[in-house]
Design an enzyme around this catalytic site. Structure first.
Site, PDB file in Angstrom:
ATOM      1  N   GLU A  51      -6.453   2.479  -3.581  1.00 21.21           N
ATOM      2  CA  GLU A  51      -5.014   2.458  -3.785  1.00 21.21           C
ATOM      3  C   GLU A  51      -4.524   1.026  -3.976  1.00 21.21           C
ATOM      4  OE1 GLU A  51      -3.395   5.240  -1.067  1.00 21.21           O
ATOM      5  OE2 GLU A  51      -1.525   4.144  -0.891  1.00 21.21           O
ATOM      6  N   ARG A 111      -2.517  11.501   5.602  1.00 15.59           N
ATOM      7  CA  ARG A 111      -2.736  10.154   6.124  1.00 15.59           C
ATOM      8  C   ARG A 111      -2.256   9.114   5.116  1.00 15.59           C
ATOM      9  NH1 ARG A 111      -6.535   6.398   5.260  1.00 15.59           N
ATOM     10  NH2 ARG A 111      -8.078   7.722   4.236  1.00 15.59           N
ATOM     11  N   ARG A 120      -0.366   9.510  -0.808  1.00 11.30           N
ATOM     12  CA  ARG A 120      -1.450  10.069  -1.612  1.00 11.30           C
ATOM     13  C   ARG A 120      -1.249  11.529  -1.983  1.00 11.30           C
ATOM     14  NH1 ARG A 120      -6.305   7.049   1.716  1.00 11.30           N
ATOM     15  NH2 ARG A 120      -6.001   5.027   0.712  1.00 11.30           N
ATOM     16  N   GLN A 170      -7.127  15.430   2.714  1.00  7.66           N
ATOM     17  CA  GLN A 170      -6.499  14.520   1.758  1.00  7.66           C
ATOM     18  C   GLN A 170      -7.322  14.390   0.478  1.00  7.66           C
ATOM     19  OE1 GLN A 170      -6.057  10.005   2.493  1.00  7.66           O
ATOM     20  NE2 GLN A 170      -3.992  10.834   2.431  1.00  7.66           N
ATOM     21  N   HIS A 205      -7.673  11.957  -2.554  1.00  2.72           N
ATOM     22  CA  HIS A 205      -7.279  10.619  -2.980  1.00  2.72           C
ATOM     23  C   HIS A 205      -6.984  10.662  -4.469  1.00  2.72           C
ATOM     24  CE1 HIS A 205      -7.280   6.348  -3.748  1.00  2.72           C
ATOM     25  NE2 HIS A 205      -7.338   6.107  -2.456  1.00  2.72           N
ATOM     26  N   HIS A 218     -11.102  13.329   0.052  1.00  3.98           N
ATOM     27  CA  HIS A 218     -11.239  12.001   0.616  1.00  3.98           C
ATOM     28  C   HIS A 218     -11.282  11.977   2.141  1.00  3.98           C
ATOM     29  CE1 HIS A 218     -11.029   7.693   0.637  1.00  3.98           C
ATOM     30  NE2 HIS A 218      -9.869   7.658   1.268  1.00  3.98           N
ATOM     31  N   PHE A 236       0.843  -1.187   0.000  1.00  2.44           N
ATOM     32  CA  PHE A 236       0.000   0.000   0.000  1.00  2.44           C
ATOM     33  C   PHE A 236       0.879   1.238   0.000  1.00  2.44           C
ATOM     34  CE2 PHE A 236      -4.288   1.576   0.517  1.00  2.44           C
ATOM     35  CZ  PHE A 236      -5.036   0.477   0.152  1.00  2.44           C
ATOM     36  N   LEU A 284     -14.461   6.452  -5.330  1.00  4.66           N
ATOM     37  CA  LEU A 284     -13.132   5.980  -4.975  1.00  4.66           C
ATOM     38  C   LEU A 284     -12.742   4.688  -5.693  1.00  4.66           C
ATOM     39  CD1 LEU A 284     -10.775   6.402  -2.979  1.00  4.66           C
ATOM     40  CD2 LEU A 284     -11.995   4.910  -1.419  1.00  4.66           C
TER      41      LEU A 284
END
Lengths: 593, 153, 251
Positions: A264, A403, A295, A249, A251, A362, A116, A261
């Site tokens: 990721e 994050r 991100r 954030q 995304h 996001h 990730f 969404l």
């Protein structure tokens, strides 16, 4: 009006709320108030995974996870909190497995793990397989599993009740603040039953805010329509500060134009971002981990490609997520939902065509400031007794200015659990705090004012104007001018909000009325975001100022604390303050991937 | 302690007290019976059709004597009895379902269901009686329509 | 009305068209509450979903139009409704897939009490769900680390873990329409999810519950539930597997 009395009242039934409820309801009398049925909460939309250094598939340890979290957050992370989260992550995952969560498995039958963004081995050497997952519906499984456990433990829910006020025994909005160390206590909440329009006052020893995020201040967002930052706004209005709200954030991979969404995990499983010329542009921005950079970096890189004319599509206004080189069976097994989204909403077959993507709002890194025990802070040092917060509504701060992917599912489990325990323990030892005589008066008056207002401003118009200005001026790239433009629009909208009106004058299920109330929350929060962003004259994590493109540790290595203070004309102003960042092991370094 | 006197309202999602569970496997056996008997019915009906319509002279051979001849044999009596009962059970159950689905008013539904059960009873009783009280050699009937064994003695 | 839905153009070049929604309304606060049909015409784009058109009605034309919605991409299960006679999620149904040249009819899902417009009382639905013990029942002596489960064992119940409790299946079931006491497909799906989980030890209890008069034996395999499921769960198959498990147990 009805009055209820519970030791612990939890506001919100997403991942954090239900995790807290599971702990608290075993210890003391607990009620969960939620504006949605619990299984509708947006935790269920999370896809990719939940990181924990289980080391099931390769070498890993929680210290590396802590480092990645701190570095990913561009060193604005409180390192003691990050350490707790990374350490407790392992038990959090195992707890969920014991509750029955159907994780994907390794050939040996252990919980499988995948790569990730931003999660690396040995302090940035290479991407590590740390995210425990259940296909691309990990959040769905977490939400369902927690709800299942709540059913098992007979947790008491008040569904489709909107909490509209927080009751404190001291007025924190007054010009004269309570002195340092003076006890300020929370005595409950006021809620509105959507079905009947009735007001319910909940008298409680402990209140846990777990209301989630505020993504609806933006137009293009992965967030649900119901994510209107209720808990943050309630706290702000009662004089509790909000921390680091300028960090939002974006995304990288939202479906272009829709914001839905795409996890990721698509890149974790080997997906590649390409610009209009077919180039794998992330090689230029993050040579080591490329598409799996954090991100903020990927989103900014994508926006930059589009801005410099290398976008794809007829208007060159998006980039492409390429999965076509992967085996269809592999995609179907690991990413079934997001491929279906591409098919359903854009008519694109991800096995054979690249998917148009663009950054989408996001996650709010900021929120109600808390200690590592989830107690809500009313200043840099003092807590509000009996008030707790966990999840996206809170800012511990484990996410700093950006994050890492999967850390939100971790956050809700680790700090949701801590909040449940802390709230129950506080309630066991504390006395009842007397509620004000007219506890519900403010809510009743406000609702009645909006419901009966003569034809005036429409909710839809104001919200659209707000969301459009936020997308245009406070998104991935920000400048003093753009932020000032946004602030001017917000100020204007706040003035127009005074004459808001609704068409539905009924009492039952009046969603028109509640949307008007939620718009008020959005306006208040958007203002805090923009004011904070204007003041932060540096670029860090999710906050990028084109007029100040570098990080400035001399001037801005601190958290922003935003207070709403009453002004003479009856309105409020935002006052900004600083809070130091807790640094334990890691000194700020340049952030390269 | 609180000065307010709290009225503890019931939560909105009370656990349902349960819907009188039926112990035992009655429903299961009923379900299995319908499947097994359905399969059996197919065999019964198609064998019946084959025997009547295809074997020997086929459909041209069917007359009073043919039927009388079959029902003189207890095997065919039971065979046809099974067809009658099972077909009526399956047919009635299907009709009952259709009535439940489409008759929304209670009165209509009860009336139609009542009529259905009445029809079921009449047909099943009548048919059963016919099969077992059937006289293959009614006295005074012309000899050319009777089965061969009537005249043999 | 000009319905100009051309072939799905490239993203960014979406033609707009007018669409008429024919919505079943019901206002419990009216002097004499009575359900009625109301038509609204709004303009829509090629990628718009039914939910987008409904939002246009609510935000621009009639704020009193009431429906539930949250995530808007088919994950939360709030907006199941009967669209052109079929149960679907409004947020997962694209207008262009529905022949927008004709009015699109939108009704509340059937079999649950209507509260207001498209909002129904979900409590009976969740009550059935809670009754099947939809949670892992496992032995007390759990290992320190995770319980082991092979990928095959995990795959056995994968399909039914996808359920989002939107009630599209249960309220498409003709048995449920006439017999509201029937557990319904959704409850059975959620029992299936645990009955076939190798870590679970409560299968016998759940099978006992679903062996009830109002349990799986009411199912008559019309496949409405499988057709209605927005998550693509093979609901009827899951019900059949539960039946099979019961028969195996009984004989």
């Amino acid at each position: 009006m009805q009055i209820h009395q519970y030791d612990v009242v939890i506001v919100g039934a997403g991942g954090a709320g239900m995790r807290a409820a599971l702990e608290s309801s075993q210890r003391t009398r607990t009620a969960v108030i939620s504006k949605l049925y619990p299984t509708r909460s947006h935790t269920g939309a999370a896809q990719g995974g939940m990181c924990a250094a289980l080391a099931n598939v390769e070498e890993d340890n929680w210290e590396w996870h802590t480092f990645d979290t701190v570095k990913g957050g561009d060193y604005l992370v409180d390192q003691d909190a990050a350490e707790i989260m990374a350490k407790e992550a392992i038990d959090a995952v195992l707890d969920l497995e014991k509750m029955g969560l159907p994780f994907n498995r390794t050939p040996e039958g252990k919980i499988d793990q995948r790569r990730f963004g931003g999660h690396t081995r040995n302090h940035g050497e290479a991407a590590v397989r740390r995210a425990c997952y259940a296909a691309d519906r990990t959040g769905h499984m977490i939400l369902q599993t927690l709800y299942q456990q709540c059913v098992k433990n007979d947790v008491q829910f008040f569904n489709e009740y909107y909490v509209l006020d927080l009751l404190l025994d001291t007025d924190l909005t007054a010009a004269k603040k309570p002195r340092k160390g003076a006890p300020v206590r929370c005595s409950g909440v006021v809620a509105y039953d959507l079905a009947t329009g009735e007001i319910h006052v909940f008298h409680a020893k402990s209140v846990v805010l777990a209301t989630g995020g505020s993504g609806k201040i933006f137009k293009t967002t992965s967030n649900a329509h119901t994510l209107t930052g209720d808990g943050m706004a309630l706290a702000l209005r009662r004089g509790i500060p909000l921390e680091d709200m300028e960090f939002f954030q974006f995304h990288p991979t939202g479906l272009a134009g829709l914001g839905i969404l795409l996890s990721e995990a698509a890149r974790g499983e080997g997906g590649i971002l390409r610009n209009g010329e077919g180039e794998r542009f992330m090689e230029r921005y993050a040579p080591t981990i490329k598409d799996l950079a954090p991100r903020d970096i990927v989103a900014r890189s994508m926006a930059n490609e589009v801005r410099e004319g290398r976008g794809a599509g007829p208007h060159k206004d998006y980039v492409l997520l390429d999965l076509t080189h992967l085996e269809p069976e592999h995609i179907e097994a690991k990413l079934p939902d997001i491929t279906e989204f591409a098919r359903t909403y854009l008519g694109i077959e991800p096995f054979t065509e690249p998917v148009p993507v663009y950054p989408t709002a996001h996650y709010a890194m900021g929120g109600v400031p808390t200690t590592i025990s989830t107690e809500v802070l009313r200043s840099n040092t003092d807590v509000v007794q009996g008030l707790f917060a966990a999840g996206e509504v809170a800012c511990v701060s484990v996410h700093g200015s950006n994050r890492l992917g999967t850390n939100s599912l971790l956050d809700i489990n680790v700090f949701g659990r801590r909040a449940g325990i802390a709230a129950a323990e506080y309630a066991t030892g504390a006395d009842w705090v007397e509620m004000p005589q007219d506890a519900a008066a403010y809510v009743v008056d406000e609702l009645e004012r909006i419901r009966t207002a003569p034809a005036g401003e429409k909710v839809g118009d104001l919200r659209k104007a707000l969301q459009e200005t936020m997308d245009a001026n406070a998104q991935v790239f920000r400048t003093a001018e753009s932020l000032q433009r946004a602030l001017d629009v917000i100020d204007d909208l706040r003035a127009r909000y005074q004459s808001i009106s609704v068409q539905d004058k009924g009492r039952s299920f009046n969603t028109d009325l509640l949307e008007a109330v939620e718009l008020g929350f959005l306006l208040d929060l958007a203002r805090v975001v923009v004011v904070g962003a204007l003041a932060r004259e540096e670029s860090r994590g999710g906050h990028f100022r084109e007029d100040f493109p570098t990080r400035d540790d001399e001037g801005f290595m601190h958290h922003t604390m935003a207070y709403a203070v009453a002004t003479k004309d009856g309105d409020t102003a935002i006052r900004l303050d600083k809070k130091p960042v807790t640094v334990t092991r890691y000194q700020p370094m340049e952030r390269k991937y | 302690m609180a000065t307010t006197s709290p009225t503890l309202a019931a939560p909105r999602s009370p656990r349902r007290s349960g819907r009188g569970t039926t112990r035992g496997n009655l429903e299961l056996y009923g379900w299995v019976f319908m499947r097994v008997s359905g399969a059996l019915l197919i065999v019964l009906v198609f064998t019946h059709l084959f025997m009547n319509l295809v074997v020997g002279d086929g459909v041209k051979a069917i007359d009073f004597g043919f039927v009388a001849g079959k029902w003189a044999d207890p095997v065919w009596q039971v065979w046809d009895l099974l067809i009658l009962w099972l077909a009526m059970i399956h047919g009635t159950n299907g009709m009952r379902t259709i009535i439940n689905d489409y008759a929304t008013r209670t009165g209509t539904r009860l009336t139609l269901t009542g009529l259905l059960y009445l029809a079921f009873t009449v047909i099943v009783v009548l048919g059963t009686l016919v099969i077992f009280t059937f006289d293959p050699c009614p006295p005074g009937a012309p000899a050319d329509v009777l089965a061969s064994f009537c005249t043999a003695g | 009305m000009t319905a100009t839905t051309t072939s799905p153009a490239a993203v960014g070049e979406v033609p707009s068209f007018d669409v008429t929604l024919r919505i079943r309304r019901y206002d419990p606060d009216a002097a004499t509450p009575e359900a009625f049909w109301e038509e609204f015409t709004v303009s829509a784009h090629g990628t718009d979903r039914v939910l987008d058109a409904m939002h246009k009605v609510k935000w621009d034309l009639d704020g009193s139009l009431t429906f539930r919605r949250s995530c808007a991409h088919g994950i939360c299960g709030s907006d199941a409704m009967r669209i052109n006679g079929r149960n679907r999620l409004a947020c997962k149904t694209l207008l262009k897939d529905l022949d927008p040249s004709k009015p699109i009819t939108i009704e509340p899902i059937k079999g649950l009490p209507v509260v207001k417009d498209l909002v129904v009382d979900m409590e009976p639905f969740f009550a059935s769900y809670r009754e099947v013990m939809p949670f892992l029942i496992a032995g007390k002596n759990a290992p320190t680390k995770e319980r082991l489960q092979s990928a095959e064992e995990r795959a056995r119940f994968d399909d039914t873990t996808k359920c989002i409790l939107c009630a599209a299946c249960t309220t498409s079931c003709p048995v449920f329409w006439t017999d509201g006491q029937y557990f319904g497909p959704a409850a059975i799906v959620n029992a299936h999810r645990f009955i076939f989980d190798s870590r679970d030890e409560g299968a016998a209890q759940r099978l006992e519950i679903l062996n009830d008069k109002e349990g799986v034996w009411r199912c008559r395999t019309t496949f409405n539930c499988t057709d209605a499921c927005p998550r693509g769960i093979e609901v009827t198959k899951a019900i059949a597997e539960v039946k099979k498990a019961m028969i195996t147990r009984a004989f």
